[in-house]
Motif scaffolding. Structure first.
Motif, mmCIF file in Angstrom:
data_model
loop_
_atom_site.group_PDB
_atom_site.id
_atom_site.type_symbol
_atom_site.label_atom_id
_atom_site.label_comp_id
_atom_site.label_asym_id
_atom_site.label_seq_id
_atom_site.Cartn_x
_atom_site.Cartn_y
_atom_site.Cartn_z
ATOM 1 N N THR A 20 34.627 45.906 17.890
ATOM 2 C CA THR A 20 33.428 46.736 18.083
ATOM 3 C C THR A 20 33.615 48.137 17.509
ATOM 4 O O THR A 20 32.721 48.976 17.672
ATOM 5 C CB THR A 20 33.087 46.824 19.580
ATOM 6 O OG1 THR A 20 34.214 47.382 20.269
ATOM 7 C CG2 THR A 20 32.756 45.462 20.149
ATOM 8 N N ASP A 21 34.727 48.385 16.839
ATOM 9 C CA ASP A 21 35.004 49.736 16.324
ATOM 10 C C ASP A 21 34.384 49.941 14.944
ATOM 11 O O ASP A 21 33.589 50.853 14.745
ATOM 12 C CB ASP A 21 36.514 49.967 16.246
ATOM 13 C CG ASP A 21 37.157 49.995 17.620
ATOM 14 O OD1 ASP A 21 37.125 51.036 18.272
ATOM 15 O OD2 ASP A 21 37.681 48.944 18.028
ATOM 16 N N ASP B 163 43.443 49.093 19.391
ATOM 17 C CA ASP B 163 44.331 50.060 20.027
ATOM 18 C C ASP B 163 44.375 51.337 19.194
ATOM 19 O O ASP B 163 44.095 51.329 17.988
ATOM 20 C CB ASP B 163 45.737 49.473 20.160
ATOM 21 C CG ASP B 163 45.801 48.395 21.225
ATOM 22 O OD1 ASP B 163 44.969 48.435 22.156
ATOM 23 O OD2 ASP B 163 46.657 47.506 21.121
ATOM 24 N N ALA B 164 44.752 52.446 19.825
ATOM 25 C CA ALA B 164 44.685 53.758 19.170
ATOM 26 C C ALA B 164 45.489 53.792 17.869
ATOM 27 O O ALA B 164 44.996 54.268 16.835
ATOM 28 C CB ALA B 164 45.176 54.841 20.126
ATOM 29 N N ASP B 165 46.721 53.292 17.894
ATOM 30 C CA ASP B 165 47.544 53.328 16.675
ATOM 31 C C ASP B 165 46.943 52.458 15.579
ATOM 32 O O ASP B 165 46.968 52.821 14.395
ATOM 33 C CB ASP B 165 48.965 52.853 16.985
ATOM 34 C CG ASP B 165 49.741 53.869 17.801
ATOM 35 O OD1 ASP B 165 49.296 55.043 17.856
ATOM 36 O OD2 ASP B 165 50.786 53.505 18.383
ATOM 37 N N TYR B 166 46.422 51.309 15.975
ATOM 38 C CA TYR B 166 45.822 50.410 14.978
ATOM 39 C C TYR B 166 44.543 51.042 14.418
ATOM 40 O O TYR B 166 44.268 50.954 13.202
ATOM 41 C CB TYR B 166 45.518 49.039 15.602
ATOM 42 C CG TYR B 166 45.580 47.899 14.609
ATOM 43 C CD1 TYR B 166 44.759 47.873 13.488
ATOM 44 C CD2 TYR B 166 46.460 46.841 14.778
ATOM 45 C CE1 TYR B 166 44.827 46.830 12.574
ATOM 46 C CE2 TYR B 166 46.538 45.793 13.865
ATOM 47 C CZ TYR B 166 45.714 45.794 12.768
ATOM 48 O OH TYR B 166 45.779 44.763 11.848
ATOM 49 N N ALA B 167 43.755 51.695 15.270
ATOM 50 C CA ALA B 167 42.522 52.341 14.808
ATOM 51 C C ALA B 167 42.836 53.444 13.802
ATOM 52 O O ALA B 167 42.145 53.592 12.785
ATOM 53 C CB ALA B 167 41.749 52.896 15.995
ATOM 54 N N ASP C 149 48.450 45.110 19.223
ATOM 55 C CA ASP C 149 47.387 44.394 18.508
ATOM 56 C C ASP C 149 46.419 43.798 19.527
ATOM 57 O O ASP C 149 46.670 42.734 20.089
ATOM 58 C CB ASP C 149 47.996 43.297 17.626
ATOM 59 C CG ASP C 149 46.950 42.604 16.748
ATOM 60 O OD1 ASP C 149 45.759 42.908 16.892
ATOM 61 O OD2 ASP C 149 47.351 41.758 15.921
ATOM 62 N N ALA C 150 45.311 44.511 19.761
ATOM 63 C CA ALA C 150 44.333 44.064 20.763
ATOM 64 C C ALA C 150 43.695 42.743 20.373
ATOM 65 O O ALA C 150 43.329 41.935 21.237
ATOM 66 C CB ALA C 150 43.262 45.140 20.939
#
Length: 1004
Positions: A601-602, A338-342, A470-471
Motif C-alpha cells: 500500500t506504499d 518496513d522502514a528500511d525497505y521503504a 521483509d514485510a
C-alpha cells in the motif's frame, strides 16, 4: 488350409495368435495382412498354412468345464476391454484411457460432420480443450481419414501435450524441438524422408519453426491433422514472429494445396480486436473472415466451425453434472513496507529517475527507461530479485537500436511475449550497463560510477532478506500457514526465479516439518518440472509449491492444491487467469478454491495495476461471460503509468507514497483502455451463446451417447471386473477410500499374468528374447514392490494404474481371462471365467440360455475425395442374446433389457455337478440348431443396419443436410456383417424352486 486366393482383401483371419485383415496383393504363396489391433504401418506376409478362420471356436462341454455365475459378466467385460476396433461411429473411444464428459463429445460430433475438419474450440480454461481436440484427431486416425498428426504449441506446453497424448490417447508422440530434431532425423533410414512423414504423431514447439528453412520444411511435410494450441497468438498484431506464424498457418490452411484437417484451440478467441478474430476464423474458411457476427445468418455459418462454452453452459449437460468448484474465494493480503525497505525503494526510485532524466541519445534514453522500470519491478518483488538484477548485465543494454530496446524492454517490464509463452519470462533482466559486464563484482577500479552505485544497492538488498526486514515475506508466511490450517495446500506464484527460490528457502525454515516445500522455476527443463511436482506431492503431509509463471500453463495441479497466492502481481491479466486455472478447473475435489493477492500500500503501483487491469479483466468476464484479452495488451496504460512514475513523479526525500490518480496522461490512457475493453466485451457477449452447442439437438447427442454406453459398458464395470478377476485369481484387493482405489498382491497371480503385468521372479526374466532389456516399466523383479495399485481416475503416479479400459494392466488382465477361458489345459484355479456356466436362480422361472457373441463388421467409409477409394475397416461388437424355453419346447428370444438383467442374477441354490455337466452339454449341442444360427445371423444384419444408420446420422452436415458433398458421402457409408458371429460363452439359468424336482411338460 485353402489357397491364398480364398482370402479376399478385407477378410479377417487368425495367425500367430492375433487377428489380421487381409490386404490386396496376396499371392498363392503369401498372404499380405495388417494386424487388426496394431500399427497400421506394419504389414506382414503370412504363410497360407498358418492362416485360419478367426474366432474362439465353439465351447466344448467337457466334464467339470462349466463355471460359476460370474463367468458371463467377466467374459463380456473382458471382451469389451480387449477390443480396439469399435463398431460405433466413435471408434476412438475404444482406444482412449479417458472417458470424455458428455459436453466434450460435442466438438467431436461437429468434426464428424465436416470434411475436412475445420474447427475452432474456444472453451474456457479448465473445461478440457486438450481432450476435445485430441479426441477428434484420434477419431480421424482410427477411421483412416488421417495417417498422421501434429500439435503446434509453445515450448512450455510441448511435454504436457506429449504426456496427454501418450497417457490418455494411447499415442506415441515424438517431441520436435531444436534439441531433438537432429536425433529424430538421424534415426530415419532414408535421409530424404521428413520427420513428419516418418513419425505418425509429433508435437512441434514454436521454437522449432522459427527458422525460415524449418518453417518451409514444415509447410511441405505438415501431416494430415494439425492442432494449433493457443491459436490466438498467431493472429494478433504482435511482432515479426507472430506474423510469420500467421503466414505459415495461412499456407497450411490453404485448401487449394491440400484438404488438411485443422483444429484451432484457444481459451481466448476474442482478443478485443475484430480484425484478429476475423483472421483466426478465416484460417478455417476464407469466407468466414468477412462475416458480421451481429447478423443471425452469419452467426449460423460461423457456428458450424466454432464452439465456445463457459462453465455455466456445461456444468450440467444432458443430465450429467461436471464437478467444477462452486466458488472461488478471493482475498487481498495488503502490507506496508518496513522502514528500511521503504528507504531502499525510495532511493532506487530516485536513482532511476536521475538516470532516465539524464542526457543521452534516443537509444540510450530507451535503454535507461526500460532498465529502470524492470529494476523497480525486481526491487518490489524481493530482496533476492533486486540483488540478482543489480549484479547482472542488463539484457536491454545489449540492444543496438531504439526499436530493439523497446521490444525487449516491453516484454520484460510488461510481461509481453511475442508468442504469449511464459518460458524465459522469469529471468531477472539485469541492470548493469554493457561496459561493466566484464567485471560486475570488481570493486572500485575500472568500474563506472553507475556500476559502483548499483553494487552498493545490491549490498543493501542482501541486508534486507528475511522476515525480520521483509514485510511482504512475513505476510506470505502468515497466509500460507492459514491455508494449511484450513486444509488448503497453496501454490505461491512469483515473477522471478530468485524470488521463488528466496520464498521457498524461508518458507522451509518457517514451516519446518509441518509442510513440504519445493520451488519450480524456469531453471528446470519442462519435463523436470513435472517430476519435481510429483516428488513433492508424493510426500506425506501438507505441501506448498512455490513457482514462477513457467507453471502457470501446461501443468494441471488441481488434484493436490486448492489455493493460489499471487506473491507478485503480473502486469498481464491473462497470467492471473492462467495461474488460478491450475486449481480452479475440472477435477478439483474441493467445492471452493482460494485466490489470494499480495500487494503493498506504499508505492501504489501494484494497487493501480490490480485495479486498472486485473480487477477490470475479472469484472468484464463476470458481467458479460466473455474473457476478452486486454486491448493492445494494456501497453498504453502501462506506459502512461511508467511515465508518471519515472518522468513526472517526484516526492520529498525519504517519502515513498506515489499518487498517480491526478496524472492527466495516465487518466486519459486508463479511460481509453476501459472504453475499448468494455466495447469489445459487449460486442462479443451478444453473440456468445450461439456457439455454446452450435444448434446440435440435445437428443441427437444423447442418442449416440446411449448407444456408446451400451457398446463400451459403464466405467464402473471396469472397476468391478478388475476387483472380481483379481479376487478369483487369489489376489484379494484391499480398498482404500482415501486414495480412491485399491491395491492387490501380485504373488498369488498365475505366472503368465504376472509377466504380462511386468512382474518377474528375478532380474534375468526382465530381459526380452535375444538378451535385450525390457522397458523399465516391465522390469520389476521380486525385490521391487509386489503390489498392483489401481486408482479410480487420472492422474496416477508412476507405477500405478488407472481403472480405465485402455490401462495396460487392465488390458493385460482382460486378455489373460479371454485366453484362459479358451485354454482348457490350464489348472482350474487359473481360469476364473469359463465359457460354459449353469446356475439355479430365482431370476428366471423357466430354463433360459444366454449367449455371449462377438460380431465382426466390414465398415466402408467414403474416401477423402470422390476419386479416392473407399476405406474398409474391420469393427467388432460384444453382444449378449438369450432365449427362454417354453412348455412346448419352442424358444422365445428375450428383449435386450431382460437379457442384460440376467448378467446380474445370482445363484440361489447349489447345482449338482452332474446336473451342471448335463445342462452344459445340452446347451452346447443346441448351438448347431438352424433356428439359433438363423437368429444369430439376423441379429448381425440388424446390428449392421443400426450401425450404418448411426454412422450416417453423426455425419449429416449440421444445418445443411442437403449439401451435395455431404449427402453423397453419407450415402457411400456401408456396414455389413463379416462372417458368422463368434460364440465365446453359453450360460444356462435354471429356476431355483423348480430345479429341486423335475417339471412336467417342459423345462423350468
Amino acid at each position: 488350409m485353402s489357397a491364398t486366393t480364398d482370402w479376399a482383401p478385407g477378410t479377417l483371419v487368425r495367425a500367430r495368435d492375433r487377428d489380421w485383415v487381409v490386404l490386396p496383393g496376396s499371392t498363392e504363396d503369401l498372404v499380405l495382412a495388417q494386424p487388426l489391433d496394431g500399427d497400421r504401418e506394419f504389414v506382414a506376409a503370412l504363410f497360407p498354412d498358418e492362416v485360419r478362420e478367426p474366432g474362439f471356436g465353439r465351447p466344448r462341454a467337457l466334464p467339470g468345464e462349466a463355471g460359476d455365475f460370474a463367468s458371463a459378466s467377466l467374459l463380456r467385460t473382458a471382451l469389451r476391454i480387449a477390443s480396439t476396433a469399435g463398431a460405433g461411429p466413435f471408434r476412438s473411444l475404444n482406444a482412449v484411457a479417458v472417458e470424455p464428459r458428455r459436453y466434450q463429445l460435442v466438438p467431436l460430433m461437429m468434426a464428424l460432420r465436416m470434411d475436412p475438419v475445420r474447427l475452432l474450440i474456444g472453451d474456457d480454461v479448465g473445461i478440457g480443450k486438450t481432450v476435445e481436440s485430441a479426441l477428434i484427431a484420434k477419431e480421424l486416425m482410427e477411421q483412416g481419414s488421417a495417417r498422421n498428426m501434429t500439435v503446434l504449441c509453445s515450448p512450455s506446453l510441448a511435454e504436457q501435450w506429449q504426456r496427454e497424448l501418450r497417457d490418455k490417447f494411447g499415442m506415441a508422440p515424438e517431441l520436435v524441438l531444436p534439441s531433438t530434431a537432429a536425433r529424430l532425423q538421424k534415426a530415419i533410414d532414408d535421409p530424404h524422408r521428413s520427420i513428419f512423414d516418418h513419425y505418425p504423431v509429433t508435437v512441434v514447439s514454436t521454437d522449432f519453426i522459427k527458422q525460415d528453412e524449418r518453417r518451409d520444411a514444415f509447410r511441405r511435410h505438415c501431416p494430415d491433422v494439425l492442432i494449433v494450441d493457443e491459436a490466438h497468438t498467431c493472429v494478433g498484431t504482435g511482432g515479426n514472429e507472430q506474423q510469420k506464424r500467421y503466414e505459415l498457418l495461412s499456407a497450411l490452411a490453404d485448401r487449394t494445396e491440400r484438404d488438411r484437417h485443422l483444429i484451432l484451440v484457444t481459451a481466448t478467441p476474442h482478443s478485443g480486436d475484430p480484425q484478429a478474430f476475423a483472421k483466426l476464423t478465416g484460417l478455417l474458411d476464407p469466407s468466414l473472415r468477412t462475416l458480421d457476427t451481429t447478423r443471425s445468418a452469419d452467426r449460423d455459418k460461423l457456428a458450424r466451425h466454432f464452439v465456445q462454452r463457459r462453465r455455466h453452459d456445461i456444468k450440467r449437460y444432458l443430465d450429467q453434472d461436471t464437478p467444477f468448484p462452486e466458488d472461488r474465494d478471493t482475498q487481498d493480503a495488503l502490507y506496508r513496507l518496513d522502514a528500511d525497505y521503504a528507504r531502499f525503494v525510495a532511493d532506487i526510485l530516485a536513482h532511476t529517475r536521475q538516470q532516465v532524466r539524464g542526457p543521452g541519445g534516443d537509444h540510450h534514453q530507451r535503454m535507461s527507461w526500460w532498465t529502470a522500470l524492470t529494476l523497480l519491478r525486481c526491487v518490489l518483488s524481493s530482496p533476492a530479485a533486486a540483488a540478482a538484477t543489480l549484479r547482472a548485465r542488463s539484457l536491454i543494454a545489449a540492444t543496438r537500436t531504439p526499436a530493439e530496446a523497446d521490444r525487449l524492454g516491453r516484454a520484460a517490464a510488461f510481461e509481453l511475449a511475442d508468442d504469449e509463452t511464459a518460458e524465459g519470462m522469469d529471468v531477472v533482466p539485469g541492470s548493469l550497463p554493457g561496459e561493466d559486464a566484464a567485471t560486475p563484482g570488481a570493486p572500485g577500479r575500472g568500474r563506472t560510477s553507475e556500476a559502483r552505485a548499483l553494487a552498493g544497492f545490491a549490498d543493501r538488498a542482501d541486508a534486507l532478506a528475511g522476515p525480520a526486514t521483509d514485510a511482504k515475506l512475513r505476510i506470505l508466511v502468515d497466509r500460507v500457514k492459514r491455508q494449511l490450517v484450513d486444509g488448503y495446500d497453496p501454490i505461491v506464484f512469483c515473477h522471478y526465479i530468485p524470488t521463488a527460490e528466496y520464498v521457498a528457502r524461508y518458507l522451509k525454515e518457517e514451516l519446518g516439518r509441518s509442510a513440504s516445500v519445493e520451488a519450480v522455476t524456469g531453471t528446470l527443463h519442462p519435463d523436470a518440472r513435472q517430476a519435481r511436482v510429483d516428488e513433492l506431492t508424493a510426500r506425506r503431509g501438507r505441501h506448498v509449491l512455490v513457482a514462477t509463471d513457467c507453471l502457470s500453463e501446461g501443468v494441471n495441479l488441481q488434484e493436490h492444491f486448492g489455493a493460489v497466492i499471487h506473491y507478485d502481481l503480473s502486469w498481464n491479466p491473462t497470467r492471473h487467469l492462467q495461474r488460478a486455472g491450475r486449481v480452479d478447473r475440472f477435477g478439483q475435489p474441493r467445492r471452493r478454491v482460494r485466490e489470494i493477492t499480495v500487494y503493498d500500500t506504499d508505492t501504489g503501483i501494484d494497487g493501480l495495476v490490480l485495479k486498472v487491469l486485473i480487477q477490470k479483466h475479472k469484472d468484464i468476464a463476470d458481467q458479460t461471460g466473455v474473457a476478452v484479452l486486454v486491448p493492445d495488451q494494456g501497453r498504453g496504460v502501462l506506459e502512461a503509468l511508467a511515465s508518471a512514475l519515472l518522468l513526472r513523479g517526484g516526492q520529498p526525500e525519504g517519502q515513498l507514497t506515489l499518487d498517480f490518480e491526478d496524472d492527466p496522461d495516465f487518466g486519459r490512457a486508463r479511460e481509453a483502455l476501459h472504453k475499448e475493453w468494455e466495447s469489445a466485451a459487449e460486442r462479443e457477449s451478444k453473440v456468445l451463446t450461439k456457439f455454446a452447442h452450435i444448434g446440435l439437438r440435445p437428443e441427437e447427442v444423447e442418442a449416440e451417447l446411449d448407444a456408446l454406453r451400451q457398446a463400451l459398458g459403464d466405467p464402473g464395470d471396469i472397476a468391478t471386473f478388475t476387483r472380481e478377476s483379481l479376487a478369483q485369481l487369489g489376489a484379494q484387493p484391499i480398498g482404500d477410500a482415501r486414495d480412491r482405489g485399491f491395491k492387490a498382491p501380485v504373488d498369488p497371480l498365475p505366472t503368465g499374468l504376472k509377466h504380462a503385468l511386468g512382474f518377474f521372479e528375478d532380474a534375468d526374466q526382465t530381459a526380452a528374447p535375444g538378451g535385450a532389456a525390457r522397458a523399465k516399466a516391465k522390469g520389476r523383479a521380486k525385490t521391487a514392490a509386489r503390489d498392483l495399485v489401481f486408482r479410480e481416475d487420472f492422474p496416477v503416479a508412476r507405477g500405478e494404474h488407472a481403472l480405465s479400459r485402455t490401462d495396460p494392466a487392465v488390458r493385460a488382465l482382460a486378455r489373460y481371462l479371454l485366453d484362459a477361458a479358451v485354454d482348457t489345459g490350464l489348472p482350474p484355479e487359473d481360469r476364473p471365467a469359463r465359457r460354459l456356466g449353469v446356475i439355479r436362480t430365482r431370476a428366471v422361472d423357466r430354463r433360459t440360455v444366454l449367449l455371449l457373441a462377438r460380431y465382426r463388421f466390414r465398415l466402408t467409409l467414403p474416401g477423402r475425395t470422390a476419386s479416392d477409394d473407399p476405406r474398409v475397416l474391420i469393427a467388432d461388437d460384444a453382444q449378449v442374446l438369450a432365449w427362454r424355453t417354453g412348455d412346448d419346447g419352442d424358444r422365445t428370444w428375450l428383449p435386450d433389457e431382460e437379457t442384460a438383467a440376467l448378467l446380474t442374477a445370482t445363484p440361489d441354490l447349489n447345482t449338482l455337478p452332474a446336473l451342471r455337466d448335463q445342462q452344459a452339454a445340452r446347451a452346447a449341442a443346441e448351438l448347431d440348431d438352424d433356428e439359433i444360427n438363423d437368429h444369430l445371423r439376423a441379429r448381425g444384419q440388424l446390428l449392421a443396419d443400426r450401425l450404418r444408420e448411426a454412422h450416417q446420422r453423426v455425419r449429416e452436415a449440421a444445418g445443411q443436410r442437403g449439401r451435395e458433398r455431404g449427402a453423397a458421402a453419407v450415402r457411400r457409408i456401408d456396414v455389413q456383417p463379416s462372417g458368422d458371429p463368434d460364440l465365446l460363452g453359453v450360460y444356462v439359468y435354471l429356476s431355483a424352486p423348480a430345479a429341486q424336482r423335475p417339471a412336467s411338460g417342459g423345462d423350468r
